[in-house]
Design an enzyme around this catalytic site. Sequence first.
Site, PDB file in Angstrom:
ATOM      1  N   ASN A   1      38.675  84.933  40.375  1.00 13.43           N
ATOM      2  CA  ASN A   1      39.039  84.679  38.981  1.00 13.43           C
ATOM      3  C   ASN A   1      40.530  84.421  38.785  1.00 13.43           C
ATOM      4  OD1 ASN A   1      36.393  84.807  38.331  1.00 13.43           O
ATOM      5  ND2 ASN A   1      36.450  86.885  37.464  1.00 13.43           N
TER       6      ASN A   1
ATOM      7  N   ARG B   1      31.302  77.494  34.635  1.00 12.05           N
ATOM      8  CA  ARG B   1      31.913  77.408  33.320  1.00 12.05           C
ATOM      9  C   ARG B   1      33.446  77.458  33.365  1.00 12.05           C
ATOM     10  NH1 ARG B   1      29.642  79.844  29.430  1.00 12.05           N
ATOM     11  NH2 ARG B   1      31.596  79.983  28.329  1.00 12.05           N
TER      12      ARG B   1
ATOM     13  N   ARG C   1      29.248  83.521  25.053  1.00 16.12           N
ATOM     14  CA  ARG C   1      30.479  82.996  25.640  1.00 16.12           C
ATOM     15  C   ARG C   1      31.105  81.842  24.838  1.00 16.12           C
ATOM     16  NH1 ARG C   1      30.287  83.889  32.036  1.00 16.12           N
ATOM     17  NH2 ARG C   1      32.486  84.168  31.566  1.00 16.12           N
ATOM     18  N   PRO C   2      31.508  82.132  23.595  1.00 15.93           N
ATOM     19  CA  PRO C   2      32.115  81.092  22.759  1.00 15.93           C
ATOM     20  C   PRO C   2      33.497  80.666  23.261  1.00 15.93           C
ATOM     21  CG  PRO C   2      32.317  83.243  21.708  1.00 15.93           C
ATOM     22  CD  PRO C   2      31.487  83.454  22.941  1.00 15.93           C
TER      23      PRO C   2
ATOM     24  N   ASP D   1      35.814  79.564  20.759  1.00 19.02           N
ATOM     25  CA  ASP D   1      36.538  79.370  19.494  1.00 19.02           C
ATOM     26  C   ASP D   1      38.032  79.679  19.612  1.00 19.02           C
ATOM     27  OD1 ASP D   1      35.289  82.039  19.769  1.00 19.02           O
ATOM     28  OD2 ASP D   1      36.413  82.500  17.953  1.00 19.02           O
TER      29      ASP D   1
ATOM     30  N   ILE E   1      32.034  94.420  26.429  1.00 14.43           N
ATOM     31  CA  ILE E   1      32.593  93.055  26.483  1.00 14.43           C
ATOM     32  C   ILE E   1      31.508  92.002  26.281  1.00 14.43           C
ATOM     33  CG2 ILE E   1      33.908  91.388  27.879  1.00 14.43           C
ATOM     34  CD1 ILE E   1      35.561  93.865  27.202  1.00 14.43           C
TER      35      ILE E   1
ATOM     36  N   ARG F   1      28.495  82.491  44.755  1.00 14.97           N
ATOM     37  CA  ARG F   1      29.543  82.031  43.839  1.00 14.97           C
ATOM     38  C   ARG F   1      30.781  82.922  43.936  1.00 14.97           C
ATOM     39  NH1 ARG F   1      27.721  81.161  37.923  1.00 14.97           N
ATOM     40  NH2 ARG F   1      29.888  80.525  38.030  1.00 14.97           N
TER      41      ARG F   1
HETATM   42  C1  EPZ Z   1      36.457  86.210  32.503  1.00 19.76           C
HETATM   43  O1  EPZ Z   1      35.515  85.482  31.709  1.00 19.76           O
HETATM   44  C2  EPZ Z   1      35.810  86.361  33.859  1.00 19.76           C
HETATM   45  N1  EPZ Z   1      35.554  85.031  34.403  1.00 19.76           N
HETATM   46  C3  EPZ Z   1      34.517  87.154  33.742  1.00 19.76           C
HETATM   47  O2  EPZ Z   1      34.034  87.390  35.058  1.00 19.76           O
HETATM   48  C4  EPZ Z   1      34.817  88.509  33.093  1.00 19.76           C
HETATM   49  O3  EPZ Z   1      33.598  89.193  32.862  1.00 19.76           O
HETATM   50  C5  EPZ Z   1      35.555  88.323  31.758  1.00 19.76           C
HETATM   51  O4  EPZ Z   1      36.731  87.494  31.954  1.00 19.76           O
HETATM   52  C6  EPZ Z   1      35.999  89.627  31.127  1.00 19.76           C
HETATM   53  O5  EPZ Z   1      36.843  90.304  32.006  1.00 19.76           O
HETATM   54  C7  EPZ Z   1      36.534  84.338  34.985  1.00 19.76           C
HETATM   55  O6  EPZ Z   1      37.672  84.781  35.062  1.00 19.76           O
HETATM   56  C8  EPZ Z   1      36.188  83.017  35.554  1.00 19.76           C
HETATM   57  P1  EPZ Z   1      36.729  86.360  28.068  1.00 19.76           P
HETATM   58  P2  EPZ Z   1      35.984  84.818  30.330  1.00 19.76           P
HETATM   59  O7  EPZ Z   1      37.116  85.064  27.446  1.00 19.76           O
HETATM   60  O8  EPZ Z   1      37.388  84.419  30.453  1.00 19.76           O
HETATM   61  C9  EPZ Z   1      34.989  86.871  23.640  1.00 19.76           C
HETATM   62  C10 EPZ Z   1      32.513  87.318  36.843  1.00 19.76           C
HETATM   63  O9  EPZ Z   1      31.489  88.007  37.089  1.00 19.76           O
HETATM   64  N2  EPZ Z   1      35.496  85.512  23.377  1.00 19.76           N
HETATM   65  O10 EPZ Z   1      37.799  87.328  28.455  1.00 19.76           O
HETATM   66  O11 EPZ Z   1      34.965  83.802  29.980  1.00 19.76           O
HETATM   67  C11 EPZ Z   1      33.785  86.826  24.584  1.00 19.76           C
HETATM   68  O12 EPZ Z   1      32.592  86.564  23.892  1.00 19.76           O
HETATM   69  C12 EPZ Z   1      32.781  86.784  35.454  1.00 19.76           C
HETATM   70  O13 EPZ Z   1      33.360  87.019  37.723  1.00 19.76           O
HETATM   71  C13 EPZ Z   1      35.385  84.984  22.102  1.00 19.76           C
HETATM   72  O14 EPZ Z   1      34.854  85.615  21.176  1.00 19.76           O
HETATM   73  O15 EPZ Z   1      35.821  86.057  29.358  1.00 19.76           O
HETATM   74  C14 EPZ Z   1      33.838  88.230  25.199  1.00 19.76           C
HETATM   75  O16 EPZ Z   1      33.212  89.147  24.349  1.00 19.76           O
HETATM   76  C15 EPZ Z   1      31.648  86.997  34.525  1.00 19.76           C
HETATM   77  N3  EPZ Z   1      35.870  83.715  21.861  1.00 19.76           N
HETATM   78  C16 EPZ Z   1      35.338  88.543  25.232  1.00 19.76           C
HETATM   79  O17 EPZ Z   1      35.953  87.617  24.326  1.00 19.76           O
HETATM   80  C17 EPZ Z   1      36.474  82.987  22.843  1.00 19.76           C
HETATM   81  O18 EPZ Z   1      36.931  81.867  22.557  1.00 19.76           O
HETATM   82  C18 EPZ Z   1      35.980  88.390  26.609  1.00 19.76           C
HETATM   83  O19 EPZ Z   1      35.702  87.097  27.115  1.00 19.76           O
HETATM   84  C19 EPZ Z   1      36.582  83.526  24.136  1.00 19.76           C
HETATM   85  C20 EPZ Z   1      36.078  84.798  24.387  1.00 19.76           C
END
Ligand code: EPZ
Length: 430
Positions: A23, A100, A129-130, A132, A336, A407
Amino acid sequence: MDKIKIIGGKPLFGKVYISGAKNTALPIICASLLTDEPVTIQNIPFLSDIKSLNALLLQIGTNIEEKAEERNGHLTQTITYHTPQPTSLVAPYDYVRKMRASYYVLGPLLTKYGHVELSLPGGCAIGARPMDIHLSSLEQMGAKIEIKNGYVVADIDGRLKGAHVAFHSASVGATCNILMAAALAEGTTVIENAAKEPEIADLIDVLNKMGAQIEGANTSTLTIHGVEKLHGVTHEIINDRIEAGSYAVAAAITHGRVELVNAPAQYLQTPLDILRKTGAKVEMTDTGFIVDAQNVKLVGQDVFTDYYPGFPTDLQAQFMALMCVSEGAAMITESIWENRFMHVPELMRMGANINVHGHASAIVRGVEKLSAAPVMSTDLRASFALILAGLVAEGETIVNRVYHLDRGYEHLEEKFKAIGADIERIKIPD
Ligand code: EPZ
């Protein structure tokens, strides 16, 4: 659609070499699009997610040179990315749906080339996973964004403009995208409620080495003074805290003793504290740490996932597997992702006693033993949890849909075999 066969019951002993962090590698690879000079990234893990992102960059017009080399005691990849002039500013559906994190091309291509078309990734097994936060922040920086036929179509007039953006959630992905976009914007951008995960600090480090001016690493307020140009760099990415935490649980659950070489213990304080509370011993070494659970009665502990430095959601499933065979009850709360308990029914098929309450919490009551079963992987971390359960279950466990593991876990069977697990991949021809 390979399968993994495990015969449970063997304590694990020996050393596991921890790989570069998936990541961290993904956003840093996309940061190479911010310059027309070569960017060399060391310690990239051999993973299918990296191959998927490389395929996307190739279609954007990046020249990619891969070299396998021995670093820190094990085989790693050094890859040079060079994009003198992209041939496409489109990230098509077929690439983004496979991986993604392809959305990390959004910020770099938009800020450097003024236009990007990115297929919206949509939800996945763990949640909606929005995007926004990514999109509204770019709009505040002056981007014109439309959603057309499933694509984000973004344009700017001249350069993005620095802005003060406040995130409603401390999103890792949005923090990376906006950091990269703001690095080449005109003026200063301030991100409030930025993510503080170690992956972000590594991205800031590489961007600053490329000539960016970013302050506030490891805090929730990041200040980015935009510059006109970034240059090439060589950078070694940090090691994978989630891989290290996953093998730490493998040592504990099998009552073995495993040294995790090159494991970044400094990023694992919360999970390691919980591991110690279960009764496992955790001992620091010069390069990582040792988990020793020989002759220990493991006792269940509560887990509450949260933003860093809280307990990582990406270790929730693995710790749940551990609690399944620890004494007493443990409450696991996922804060989360809204749908990250898909491993529960599979663990229950192996004899675990778990009660899920709504979407967010589960009570695990430890059982004496699990029994082997054919089970189905649903996402990367859930798959590892099933492997852990298989390692202690009586009999032969078959984990189906192994592509999830490929992956994010480099050389999984080899690493497990090296510490004495009875594990084998069953190849299924395409
Ligand atoms: C990263 O995902 C990781 N992926 C995920 O790991 C990890 O679970 C996650 O961070 C949380 O630590 C990568 O780094 C590639 P977020 P990411 O945006 O960036 C909300 C794995 O197993 N949100 O931090 O997609 C969202 O719904 C993967 O390696 C919004 O509301 O996660 C969530 O509740 C799975 N709007 C929270 O924020 C947005 O525009 C955290 O999501 C973006 C996010």
